[in-house]
Design an enzyme around this catalytic site. Sequence first.
Site, PDB file in Angstrom:
ATOM      1  CB  VAL A 165      36.346  52.088  41.500  1.00 41.61           C
ATOM      2  CG1 VAL A 165      37.469  51.350  42.198  1.00 41.61           C
ATOM      3  CG2 VAL A 165      35.849  51.279  40.304  1.00 41.61           C
ATOM      4  N   GLY A 166      35.797  54.374  43.736  1.00 45.02           N
ATOM      5  CA  GLY A 166      36.233  55.109  44.924  1.00 45.02           C
ATOM      6  C   GLY A 166      35.316  54.868  46.110  1.00 45.02           C
ATOM      7  CB  CYS A 170      40.679  64.087  36.548  1.00 43.54           C
ATOM      8  SG  CYS A 170      42.255  64.747  37.029  1.00 43.54           S
ATOM      9  N   GLY A 208      40.620  57.443  40.264  1.00 44.59           N
ATOM     10  CA  GLY A 208      39.781  56.729  39.300  1.00 44.59           C
ATOM     11  C   GLY A 208      38.344  57.204  39.391  1.00 44.59           C
ATOM     12  CB  SER A 209      35.276  55.637  38.207  1.00 44.29           C
ATOM     13  OG  SER A 209      35.367  54.381  38.846  1.00 44.29           O
ATOM     14  CD  GLU A 222      42.772  63.526  44.891  1.00 42.94           C
ATOM     15  OE1 GLU A 222      41.814  64.195  44.437  1.00 42.94           O
ATOM     16  OE2 GLU A 222      43.389  63.857  45.912  1.00 42.94           O
TER      17      GLU A 222
HETATM   18  P1  NAP Z   1      38.455  53.151  37.495  1.00 45.02           P
HETATM   19  O1  NAP Z   1      37.715  52.240  36.631  1.00 45.02           O
HETATM   20  O2  NAP Z   1      37.855  53.578  38.771  1.00 45.02           O
HETATM   21  O3  NAP Z   1      39.879  52.460  37.752  1.00 45.02           O
HETATM   22  C1  NAP Z   1      40.907  53.075  38.492  1.00 45.02           C
HETATM   23  C2  NAP Z   1      41.782  52.015  39.098  1.00 45.02           C
HETATM   24  O4  NAP Z   1      41.032  51.264  40.053  1.00 45.02           O
HETATM   25  C3  NAP Z   1      42.293  50.986  38.095  1.00 45.02           C
HETATM   26  O5  NAP Z   1      43.595  50.613  38.450  1.00 45.02           O
HETATM   27  C4  NAP Z   1      41.314  49.838  38.278  1.00 45.02           C
HETATM   28  O6  NAP Z   1      41.810  48.591  37.867  1.00 45.02           O
HETATM   29  C5  NAP Z   1      41.135  49.888  39.772  1.00 45.02           C
HETATM   30  N1  NAP Z   1      39.936  49.191  40.239  1.00 45.02           N
HETATM   31  C6  NAP Z   1      38.798  48.896  39.557  1.00 45.02           C
HETATM   32  N2  NAP Z   1      37.924  48.242  40.347  1.00 45.02           N
HETATM   33  C7  NAP Z   1      38.519  48.099  41.562  1.00 45.02           C
HETATM   34  C8  NAP Z   1      38.132  47.505  42.790  1.00 45.02           C
HETATM   35  N3  NAP Z   1      36.945  46.916  42.942  1.00 45.02           N
HETATM   36  N4  NAP Z   1      38.988  47.539  43.825  1.00 45.02           N
HETATM   37  C9  NAP Z   1      40.182  48.144  43.713  1.00 45.02           C
HETATM   38  N5  NAP Z   1      40.613  48.711  42.565  1.00 45.02           N
HETATM   39  C10 NAP Z   1      39.790  48.697  41.505  1.00 45.02           C
HETATM   40  O7  NAP Z   1      38.823  54.507  36.749  1.00 45.02           O
HETATM   41  P2  NAP Z   1      39.491  54.660  35.307  1.00 45.02           P
HETATM   42  O8  NAP Z   1      38.455  54.308  34.323  1.00 45.02           O
HETATM   43  O9  NAP Z   1      40.782  53.943  35.258  1.00 45.02           O
HETATM   44  O10 NAP Z   1      39.880  56.209  35.292  1.00 45.02           O
HETATM   45  C11 NAP Z   1      39.015  57.216  34.855  1.00 45.02           C
HETATM   46  C12 NAP Z   1      38.477  57.990  36.030  1.00 45.02           C
HETATM   47  O11 NAP Z   1      39.538  58.505  36.816  1.00 45.02           O
HETATM   48  C13 NAP Z   1      37.678  59.199  35.628  1.00 45.02           C
HETATM   49  O12 NAP Z   1      36.516  59.267  36.390  1.00 45.02           O
HETATM   50  C14 NAP Z   1      38.592  60.367  35.957  1.00 45.02           C
HETATM   51  O13 NAP Z   1      37.936  61.563  36.181  1.00 45.02           O
HETATM   52  C15 NAP Z   1      39.304  59.872  37.140  1.00 45.02           C
HETATM   53  N6  NAP Z   1      40.550  60.593  37.385  1.00 45.02           N
HETATM   54  C16 NAP Z   1      40.625  61.462  38.451  1.00 45.02           C
HETATM   55  C17 NAP Z   1      41.777  62.174  38.719  1.00 45.02           C
HETATM   56  C18 NAP Z   1      41.851  63.086  39.907  1.00 45.02           C
HETATM   57  O14 NAP Z   1      42.946  63.381  40.346  1.00 45.02           O
HETATM   58  N7  NAP Z   1      40.755  63.552  40.463  1.00 45.02           N
HETATM   59  C19 NAP Z   1      42.898  62.005  37.901  1.00 45.02           C
HETATM   60  C20 NAP Z   1      42.795  61.130  36.822  1.00 45.02           C
HETATM   61  C21 NAP Z   1      41.616  60.423  36.589  1.00 45.02           C
HETATM   62  P3  NAP Z   1      41.467  48.004  36.389  1.00 45.02           P
HETATM   63  O15 NAP Z   1      42.060  48.947  35.416  1.00 45.02           O
HETATM   64  O16 NAP Z   1      42.117  46.688  36.399  1.00 45.02           O
HETATM   65  O17 NAP Z   1      39.975  47.954  36.282  1.00 45.02           O
END
Ligand code: NAP
Length: 484
Positions: free
Chosen positions: A232-233, A284, A228-229, A250
């Site tokens: 959050v990471g 990503c 994810g982002s 990731e």
């Molecule tokens: P995100 O907002 O960080 O969410 C990812 C996951 O984390 C979701 O299931 C989200 O739940 C959960 N989450 C949010 N806040 C949290 C917390 N405080 N504690 C634990 N879990 C939490 O990212 P996204 O918007 O879904 O995805 C887009 C991002 O992912 C982009 O930055 C992209 O580059 C990245 N990405 C990276 C890769 C890689 O392999 N490097 C692959 C794909 C995507 P909710 O949906 O309920 O908020």
Amino acid sequence: MAKEFKNYINGRWTASSDGQTFEQLNPANLEEVTGIWPASTHADARTAIEAAAKAYESWSVMSVYKRAEYFKKVLEGMKKRKGEFAQILTMENGKTLKESEAEINSAIKEMEFQINEGLRLKGQTMPTSIEGVLAYSLRRPLGVVSIISPWNFPFNVPGRKVTPALMAGNTCVFKPASLTPGTGQKFVELFVDADFPHGVINFVTGSGSTVGQEMITNPAIKAISFTGSIAVGRKINQKASEIMARTQLEMGGKNPIVVLEDGDLDAAAGASVTAAYACAGQWCTSTSRVIVTRKIKDKFIERLIERAKKIVVGNGLDEKTTMGPVCGKAQLESIMNCIDIGTKEGAKLTLGGKRIMSDGCDKGCFIEPTVFTDVKADMRIAQEEIFGPVLSIIEVSDFEEAVEVANNVEFGLSSSIYTRNLQKAFTFLEQTETGLTHVNLMTALKEPQLTFGGIKESGFGIPEAGKTGIEFFTDHKVAYVKYR
Ligand code: NAP
Ligand code: MG
């Protein structure tokens, strides 16, 4: 009325304990509710973690060959139900049906590889300094692990994480992104149909701040695999340190393609367009920056625009569509805001830039394929992840400047160079600050047998896939045996 769905905890489909729900909206038509989902609580996530801990007692000591048999049934189901799953994936995420099918096909390949990695999970034997003593090491599972996945690859990412986790003998709680719970639920149905013992995989929908929070602070959790982002990471890593859980993070990218004078311009333009606009720029590994030398800039841009103009934007369920909507209203607003920032910063909007409001698109999250030229390396659109169909073209004077610009971001996921010059190609491979890099191939290319993960702010911990996929989910136990 949309269908109401449930969590899967300890082998039973159950509602949220306080009865709260949330709706998932189709990004191609925000008036269409695709499903109603449990807005689960901390207590629900806790129940799931407890179920996983109980199931661990027998799953962790089961023969790995038996675990593989369960997984083979999952793969059979996946192959059989591919068409049905692709429909749901497209309705939730927006990507075209072809892209959804491609995602499921790559999940099958990645999972096959990880199942086999589970079967050849090796330790070591070593000579010792003491006569009559044999020393060897074994790989052991960790316990209960948290799998937190994003919405852009809602089928493939859980596959890539859950398979090595369970093959190694761990049990898990899986939380899908709230934008794509239906795809996650289909993934879990395969495990239900394959008769996995209760509690080995648990599925809990709901927000990051409740379900996610419990999954990163509960002391029973031994590892957290997250995609994810960065924001959050980073938070996950902080929380995980308090419970001594290991993390695999990731995160985002700002992936460049460098195009040099001696490169194949047509191939470079093709690779840029494919990797910039596939899945509406929400890979990503999407290309978000093209770094091109001054001499060939105009020729290159002409070829790129010609190709980008052929993209047909529309509902992903429509066969003619080659680019679907972006995934939801928040994504739409965030990308439109980035386009606005780019314009205000003085970059030249050479293609697209608008939300599409024509018939059939007006209720959805459709954005024109967008190209900015005259982008300066320090502009925000050249520095921040946009995660949408927006490409920035940056002009440089030579190879050295190209490498400097390519590296001058906080991200380090993927990169590529188009050149026929061996020396420049290898110098780029040596100097590029990314976990994944390419010569004369698009930034998104990857295969399951090799590790996948970024460096710098893009990745943290032992990366996914390849040999390291399962390594993350295991400990080493070393034994010394005196037999004489
Ligand atoms: P995100 O907002 O960080 O969410 C990812 C996951 O984390 C979701 O299931 C989200 O739940 C959960 N989450 C949010 N806040 C949290 C917390 N405080 N504690 C634990 N879990 C939490 O990212 P996204 O918007 O879904 O995805 C887009 C991002 O992912 C982009 O930055 C992209 O580059 C990245 N990405 C990276 C890769 C890689 O392999 N490097 C692959 C794909 C995507 P909710 O949906 O309920 O908020
Ligand atoms: Mg988010």
